[in-house]
Design an enzyme around this catalytic site. Sequence first.
Site, PDB file in Angstrom:
ATOM      1  CE1 TYR A 267      -3.755  -2.414   5.173  1.00 52.46           C
ATOM      2  CE2 TYR A 267      -3.088  -0.182   4.561  1.00 52.46           C
ATOM      3  CZ  TYR A 267      -3.510  -1.452   4.206  1.00 52.46           C
ATOM      4  OH  TYR A 267      -3.687  -1.765   2.881  1.00 52.46           O
TER       5      TYR A 267
ATOM      6  CB  SER B 145      -0.887   0.007   1.248  1.00 53.34           C
ATOM      7  OG  SER B 145      -1.550   1.250   1.401  1.00 53.34           O
TER       8      SER B 145
END
Length: 216
Positions: free
Chosen positions: A139, A124
Amino acid sequence: MKIALVTGANRGIGLEVARQLAAAGVTVIKTGRDPGHVDVVLDVTNADSIAACKRTVLAEFGRVDILVNNAAVLIGEDRDLLATPIDEFRMTFETNVFGAIAVAQAFVPGMVERRTGSVVNVSSAAGQLSSMGTYAPAYSISKASLNAFTVQLAAATRGMGVLVNSVNPGWVRTRMGGPGAPTSVEQGADTIVWLALQPANGPTGQFFSNRHPISW
């Protein structure tokens, strides 16, 4: 015919990656925790589940040529770093980092032995150190760690016929990304599939977005 194993393939990007790989003529093994929506059950946080998945896959398919580490969780998205309970970091890392490592340890040695294979780690932009902000601390840090694993695994398998890369699929309209995300699942899966199908002289040890390398 190549054989691909995709983790977290019961929905979202993983399911679309499986669809696109199948359309390209690849035999796809969809894995996930929901037995009703996958080919082989796999909980990447459970060693027994990984071992059982490996036994089943090797018995039924004989090998894995492509591994897409897509399974991930997003916990405490709006929580401040200093207010994020350490258990949320642990739960996040169990899936996003340790799970990817464990699944790679199960299937990459076979690729090395055959001197051919591809590993694509779905990362990501949140894990990109050069632009990381304060979004979803657990995350984001887990995805930066996944990128570090990509670099390590690429170095460990360099010259052995195995390609290892990370992908930023973008902010995608999935259950995790939400309905307001600007990127479709088809677009999000594109670079993952493109990397998975690279020839033997393709790139390794890099981070990609929209089919272009980006900084870590």
